[in-house]
Design a protein around this motif. Sequence first.
Motif, short mmCIF file in Angstrom:
data_model
loop_
_atom_site.label_atom_id
_atom_site.label_comp_id
_atom_site.label_asym_id
_atom_site.label_seq_id
_atom_site.Cartn_x
_atom_site.Cartn_y
_atom_site.Cartn_z
N HIS A 36 29.77 57.27 -12.09
CA HIS A 36 28.95 56.18 -11.66
C HIS A 36 27.35 56.07 -12.35
O HIS A 36 27.04 55.04 -12.65
CB HIS A 36 28.67 55.97 -10.31
CG HIS A 36 28.35 54.81 -9.50
ND1 HIS A 36 26.99 54.57 -9.27
CD2 HIS A 36 28.89 53.77 -9.18
CE1 HIS A 36 26.94 53.31 -8.79
NE2 HIS A 36 27.76 52.86 -8.75
N ASN A 37 27.10 57.27 -12.48
CA ASN A 37 25.59 57.29 -13.16
C ASN A 37 25.56 56.91 -14.78
O ASN A 37 24.77 56.47 -15.12
CB ASN A 37 25.17 58.90 -12.85
CG ASN A 37 23.46 58.75 -12.63
OD1 ASN A 37 22.98 57.98 -12.17
ND2 ASN A 37 22.96 59.68 -13.73
N GLN A 38 26.83 57.63 -15.29
CA GLN A 38 26.84 57.09 -16.62
C GLN A 38 27.23 55.54 -16.54
O GLN A 38 26.38 54.95 -17.79
CB GLN A 38 28.49 57.80 -17.26
CG GLN A 38 28.28 59.07 -17.03
CD GLN A 38 27.67 59.56 -18.42
OE1 GLN A 38 27.13 59.01 -19.41
NE2 GLN A 38 27.87 60.91 -18.93
N GLN A 39 27.62 54.97 -16.02
CA GLN A 39 27.99 53.50 -15.85
C GLN A 39 26.47 52.85 -15.67
O GLN A 39 26.32 51.72 -16.42
CB GLN A 39 28.64 53.08 -14.82
CG GLN A 39 30.38 53.27 -15.20
CD GLN A 39 30.76 52.19 -16.25
OE1 GLN A 39 30.34 51.42 -16.62
NE2 GLN A 39 31.40 53.20 -17.36
N ASN A 40 25.54 53.37 -14.70
CA ASN A 40 24.29 52.84 -14.41
C ASN A 40 23.27 53.13 -15.62
O ASN A 40 22.61 52.07 -16.05
CB ASN A 40 23.85 53.29 -13.27
CG ASN A 40 24.33 52.00 -12.13
OD1 ASN A 40 24.92 50.89 -12.31
ND2 ASN A 40 23.99 52.38 -10.86
N VAL A 41 23.19 54.26 -16.02
CA VAL A 41 22.13 54.79 -16.71
C VAL A 41 22.46 55.53 -18.19
O VAL A 41 21.55 56.07 -18.72
CB VAL A 41 20.99 55.68 -16.11
CG1 VAL A 41 20.38 54.31 -15.15
CG2 VAL A 41 21.47 56.62 -15.29
N TYR A 101 39.01 52.09 1.49
CA TYR A 101 37.85 52.87 0.71
C TYR A 101 38.40 53.62 -0.28
O TYR A 101 37.55 54.10 -1.30
CB TYR A 101 37.33 53.53 2.06
CG TYR A 101 37.78 54.99 2.42
CD1 TYR A 101 37.69 56.08 2.00
CD2 TYR A 101 38.98 54.92 3.12
CE1 TYR A 101 38.15 57.28 2.42
CE2 TYR A 101 39.86 55.98 3.74
CZ TYR A 101 39.40 57.04 2.94
OH TYR A 101 40.21 58.16 3.43
N ASP A 102 39.54 54.17 -0.24
CA ASP A 102 40.09 55.11 -1.23
C ASP A 102 40.80 54.45 -2.40
O ASP A 102 41.01 55.23 -3.41
CB ASP A 102 40.79 56.23 -0.68
CG ASP A 102 41.95 55.65 0.24
OD1 ASP A 102 42.26 54.44 -0.05
OD2 ASP A 102 42.89 56.62 0.58
N ARG A 103 40.46 53.14 -2.70
CA ARG A 103 40.99 52.69 -3.93
C ARG A 103 39.80 53.07 -5.06
O ARG A 103 38.81 52.63 -4.84
CB ARG A 103 40.88 51.04 -3.60
CG ARG A 103 41.33 50.25 -4.88
CD ARG A 103 40.63 48.82 -4.71
NE ARG A 103 41.75 47.82 -4.68
CZ ARG A 103 41.61 46.83 -4.39
NH1 ARG A 103 40.34 46.22 -4.45
NH2 ARG A 103 42.69 45.77 -3.97
N LYS A 104 40.60 53.59 -6.24
CA LYS A 104 39.63 53.72 -7.16
C LYS A 104 39.88 52.69 -8.22
O LYS A 104 40.99 52.24 -8.40
CB LYS A 104 40.21 55.05 -7.90
CG LYS A 104 39.72 56.36 -7.16
CD LYS A 104 40.06 57.43 -7.78
CE LYS A 104 40.34 59.00 -6.78
NZ LYS A 104 40.88 60.10 -7.59
N TYR A 105 38.66 52.31 -8.93
CA TYR A 105 38.48 51.41 -9.74
C TYR A 105 38.61 51.99 -11.24
O TYR A 105 38.10 53.20 -11.63
CB TYR A 105 37.38 50.41 -9.52
CG TYR A 105 37.40 49.67 -8.19
CD1 TYR A 105 37.97 48.56 -8.20
CD2 TYR A 105 36.94 50.41 -7.01
CE1 TYR A 105 37.89 47.75 -7.26
CE2 TYR A 105 37.15 49.59 -5.99
CZ TYR A 105 37.49 48.21 -6.00
OH TYR A 105 37.50 47.72 -4.59
N PRO A 106 39.19 51.13 -12.30
CA PRO A 106 39.23 51.70 -13.69
C PRO A 106 37.67 51.67 -13.96
O PRO A 106 36.67 50.98 -13.84
CB PRO A 106 40.01 50.81 -14.36
CG PRO A 106 39.88 49.39 -13.37
CD PRO A 106 39.87 49.73 -12.04
N VAL A 107 37.22 52.74 -14.92
CA VAL A 107 35.92 52.98 -15.40
C VAL A 107 35.95 51.89 -16.46
O VAL A 107 36.81 51.85 -17.52
CB VAL A 107 35.84 54.42 -16.09
CG1 VAL A 107 34.23 54.65 -16.60
CG2 VAL A 107 35.96 55.30 -15.05
N PRO A 108 34.90 50.93 -16.58
CA PRO A 108 34.70 49.92 -17.60
C PRO A 108 34.55 50.44 -18.98
O PRO A 108 33.86 51.59 -19.01
CB PRO A 108 33.52 49.13 -17.25
CG PRO A 108 33.40 49.64 -15.60
CD PRO A 108 33.75 50.81 -15.52
N ALA A 109 34.97 49.86 -20.09
CA ALA A 109 34.90 50.47 -21.40
C ALA A 109 33.38 50.43 -21.90
O ALA A 109 32.64 49.49 -21.19
CB ALA A 109 35.78 49.64 -22.37
#
Lengths: 309, 309
Positions: free
Chosen positions: B109-114, A299-307
Amino acid sequence: MNLPKSIEINEVVLRDGLQLEDKVLTIDEKKALFDLLVKAHIGTLEFGSFVHPKLVPQMANSGEFFELISQTAGQLKLIALIPNLKGAKNAQEKGVKKVNFVFSASDTHNQQNVQKTTEESLEELKEIVDYCKEYAMVLSVSIATTFGCPFEGEVKKERIHWILEQLTPLHIETITLADTTGMANPQQVYDLISELKNKFPEQSFNLHFHNTRGMGLANMLGAIEAGITRFDASLGGLGGCPFAPGATGNICTEDVVHMLHSMGIDTGLSLEGLIEASQKLQQLVGHVTPGYVLKAGPYDRKYPVPAAK
Amino acid sequence: MNLPKSIEINEVVLRDGLQLEDKVLTIDEKKALFDLLVKAHIGTLEFGSFVHPKLVPQMANSGEFFELISQTAGQLKLIALIPNLKGAKNAQEKGVKKVNFVFSASDTHNQQNVQKTTEESLEELKEIVDYCKEYAMVLSVSIATTFGCPFEGEVKKERIHWILEQLTPLHIETITLADTTGMANPQQVYDLISELKNKFPEQSFNLHFHNTRGMGLANMLGAIEAGITRFDASLGGLGGCPFAPGATGNICTEDVVHMLHSMGIDTGLSLEGLIEASQKLQQLVGHVTPGYVLKAGPYDRKYPVPAAK
């Protein structure tokens, strides 16, 4: 929620996990898995069973396997499943010191497994108790189909009470209540355990759940809330159900440990180590296993923020 | 265990379930599924979303689909997901009367979505509230990543409290706390809900769980014990997680209903009908779905006793 600080896991993949696999693992393959489980700090292990090799060929090398792993076992508890007195004798001859006698709460299931009624198995248990005393073996007991029988359906609570009344005078250290084919629900688990703990306050219980209908971890939670701190689990969720093709097996060790750790409950186990062992298990059995954390990560695995697009 | 007599399920397969599928279902295919869900007595249905068709092509026909199903919907509650005011307007133009505004508790997450911060979405919500009042639309709200964010990791409870403090003056009928990528554990769920119910006693909550790490039904149990009686679920457990390939999706409607019924909790739904609908779903999406009961059958299925060998 009233939760314990720690929970003990008995790893059953080498027995309950492998016994339905098409591929029979060699001693060396089992040893490779065993080494990774030890590395993950497993403390209690059901390593195999002493049953007729024609009935369960996957377990035919259990004696030979024990001779190999017991050399380096140290403090690790190595437990063999036995279905009868003959199993106890065969285990003893190989030097096994801890055995777990299994019989079923429902007559029909017990007849299928060992051609005996529940009452006949309880009679045989008395001989096994005497035999184990003579050879200084530790004996535990599992009651299969405690929460339901795939042939008979409902197993009445009164029958489990009656079985416990037969067992407690024998001073069995640990009694496992087993949901053999995944029929239990959390309310039923909580209610039955609460009753049994109230009626037999000196008795130590272990719980054995299958995830056949997806309720494995919910049932575990129900059991924990009723005060249980010992559980069987199988690496990768291996196990299955002989009656339901495609149904998954035991509750999955790494998923169980992942949930408990995320709730702040200690197990003494290394989740990372279990995931490594579970990856090896998939290689060895040659198919994807039903566990979740192996696929999704913790659960605590963080994913890279997509560009930005 | 202190359990309710009944629980209400909001079926989200047509929205959350289908939105990650490779295959885009036609209106007729969705209608076939819809008809089986109605036959299974589904009472509340998130039927689609009004988002940009380039971002989620699976939902591009939501308006047209609504025009078809609303003709025969009767008492059925048909809800559309909207990510912004534009979505509300598009839904209104198609005649939709119930919309569910989704934003995320975590900014990333909100930035990614909207492409907005959480605070910016909360500002936009005020306009949506006004718009919905003007057009007599019922507005509900879902808070995504309530129990954790795949990018930021932990989402602090204080942040959820702060969001609720912004929301409650707006008199939103139902607020959904969503475990968007399956990071929650039962202890966390129980604790957060207990706090929120205590602090906002007038607010009605719905819970949305994913089974990404196998804890879906255990989390549901934790929520039920904290007093929740409304849940989202997706037929077949369809849904997935865009960040974890192979990870499963929402909690599975038929598995949820099977567990609740086995615990004596009513849902108003037909398990048999859901299984029929779930079989159809597998045909339509063209792959095996992650649910359990479809594979193993219900707990009270009895198997024939094998003939003596």
